[in-house]
Design a protein around this motif. Structure first.
Motif, short mmCIF file in Angstrom:
data_model
loop_
_atom_site.label_atom_id
_atom_site.label_comp_id
_atom_site.label_asym_id
_atom_site.label_seq_id
_atom_site.Cartn_x
_atom_site.Cartn_y
_atom_site.Cartn_z
N ASN A 7 0.82 -1.23 0.00
CA ASN A 7 0.00 0.00 0.00
C ASN A 7 0.85 1.27 0.00
OD1 ASN A 7 -2.50 -1.45 0.13
ND2 ASN A 7 -2.10 -1.79 2.32
N VAL A 9 2.00 4.77 -1.68
CA VAL A 9 1.64 5.83 -2.62
C VAL A 9 2.92 6.26 -3.36
CG1 VAL A 9 0.73 8.17 -2.90
CG2 VAL A 9 -0.23 6.64 -1.16
N GLN A 20 -0.44 6.95 -7.42
CA GLN A 20 -1.26 5.74 -7.27
C GLN A 20 -0.77 4.92 -6.08
OE1 GLN A 20 -1.88 3.47 -10.92
NE2 GLN A 20 -1.49 5.28 -12.16
N LYS A 21 -1.71 4.26 -5.38
CA LYS A 21 -1.34 3.39 -4.26
C LYS A 21 -1.18 1.97 -4.79
CE LYS A 21 -3.07 4.02 -0.10
NZ LYS A 21 -3.98 4.00 1.07
N ASN A 51 0.63 5.15 6.21
CA ASN A 51 0.66 6.20 5.20
C ASN A 51 1.96 6.18 4.40
OD1 ASN A 51 -0.44 8.39 3.76
ND2 ASN A 51 0.51 9.89 5.14
N HIS A 53 4.58 6.38 1.69
CA HIS A 53 4.81 7.00 0.39
C HIS A 53 6.20 6.60 -0.10
CE1 HIS A 53 1.30 9.29 1.41
NE2 HIS A 53 1.39 10.10 0.36
#
Length: 418
Positions: A7, A9, A20-21, A51, A53
């Motif tokens: 997951n 990003v 896009q994740k 979260n 990234h």
């Protein structure tokens, strides 16, 4: 070995997966799969973080580590580990060592010492012998050995003709010349930005004019010689205007700004804390706003930590006697992320500086080399002494609120996490 990032990003404007994740599977150092969902297997190293990234690996254009000669400040091994945990998969190493990196063997030594680290080391070799500003060093030989640019760290080239000759000579092998923006004759014995605060505090001032005169001279020389010039760590609104005008004229000039100059002002000096003694000095709020705008509009090309560890014996002394310099690797992202959007700062850590210094940027696409920085852009953190990974502790962001958290990197077949 396989590593699965769950997951994540993707923040990479050069990638078709931008914003896009995705799940990202890394096998043997390459991006094997980038898909909406990838089933985990027993032999995978799983990375599932809040979260998460992911961007292309960050590159810092101005890092000092001490070794060789000043190992008490920072060793190459620990400094590169700090860089990795701070999100940087590549650094440009300044030549403020002892001996100065001014020969082919010096360049080869630091590259060899760092070859197994996750973070790749690229030396900026001295422009002049022993960085004394008198005779030009063997630039071509050092470039052939791996030097990516040439500059005397935090020392201006006072000899106009020497700078002219360097700009002319470097064109023979597409070399990049750095020129520190300071006129020593104007700066004199100043230790703080000349202005209201220096007057109130009784500190000798460094006029912004010292920066402007040097930049103006270098731009005149560049217009005459051609070639490529990089001006590191500019700090004033007028410097931005000068470089913007030069770019509009078509000159091949680029520049960087230190993270602390995008956030801090000379108001910090009221406590006489030497952790705020920098070179160039911290400037005014007007300058900070102009620098932030220059990043957003593309006048400033890259953001650096300007990481410069100083041992306690040379830093925790009277303000006027303390050496200039701050550590910045651990706080670079959290500081600038508090004043800039991701879309503005990530290119200044990745594609822009890599293009200037000739370093390949590995786009986040399947089958490409995995060179990634992992971070959480939204988590607020409070930076304390316990968060300092560097050997030296001279941070101007102690006990300050930062935005964002760096998880680590995947680079050179290695996963390094905090």
């Amino acid at each position: 070995m396989s590593t699965l990032l769950k997951n994540a990003v993707i923040v990479d404007t050069t990638s078709s997966y931008h914003l896009q994740k995705k799940d990202i599977l890394i096998t043997d150092g390459k991006l094997e799969k980038i898909e909406d969902f990838i089933q985990e297997k027993d032999h995978y190293t799983m990375v599932s973080l809040e979260n998460l990234h992911v961007s292309c690996g960050w590159f810092d254009t101005s890092v000092s580590l001490g070794e060789p000669g000043f190992e008490e400040r920072e060793t190459l091994k620990n400094g590169l580990q700090v860089a990795a945990k701070s999100g940087f998969t590549a650094i440009a190493l300044n030549a403020n060592t002892n001996p100065i990196i001014d020969s082919k063997s010096d360049v080869e030594y630091v590259i060899h010492k760092a070859q197994h680290s996750a973070t790749k080391l690229h030396p900026i070799a001295a422009l002049t012998q022993k960085s004394k500003g008198i005779e030009m060093a063997e630039l071509y030989d050092m470039q052939q050995s791996g030097a990516i640019a040439f500059g005397d760290y935090n020392k201006p080239i006072e000899n106009d003709n020497l700078m002219k000759v360097a700009l002319l000579y470097a064109q023979n092998f597409d070399g990049l010349v750095l020129s520190f923006p300071k006129n020593n004759a104007i700066a004199g014995e100043g230790i703080a930005n000349e202005g209201i605060n220096s007057t109130k505090l009784g500190l000798k001032g460094i006029p912004a004019l010292a920066e402007h005169i040097q930049i103006s001279r270098d731009l005149f020389l560049l217009a005459y010689t051609g070639g490529k010039l990089h001006i590191p760590t500019i700090s004033t609104a007028k410097s931005v205007a000068l470089i913007k005008e030069a770019k509009q004229k078509g000159l091949k000039v680029t520049c960087s700004v230190a993270a602390h100059h995008l956030v801090l002002t000379d108001d910090e000096l009221h406590g006489f804390d030497s952790n705020f003694k920098t070179n160039p000095p911290l400037r005014t709020q007007q300058d900070v706003k102009a620098l932030q705008k220059a990043v957003k509009t593309g006048v400033i090309d890259s953001i650096t930590s300007d990481h410069n560890p100083i041992d306690v014996e040379d830093k925790k002394v009277e303000f006027s006697q303390a050496l200039d310099g701050v550590i910045g690797l651990e706080t670079a992202f959290g500081a600038v992320n508090s004043v800039l959007d991701l879309s503005e700062l990530i290119p200044c850590f990745t594609t822009k500086p890599k293009a200037i210094f000739g370093i390949e940027n590995h786009t986040i696409q399947e089958n490409n080399l995995a060179d990634l920085t992992l971070f959480n852009p939204s988590e607020n953190t409070f930076f304390t002494k316990d968060d300092i990974l560097s050997t030296s502790k001279n941070s101007p962001f102690l006990n300050k609120k930062l935005k964002g958290k760096v998880y680590g990197v995947f680079a050179n077949h290695q996963l390094i996490l905090n």
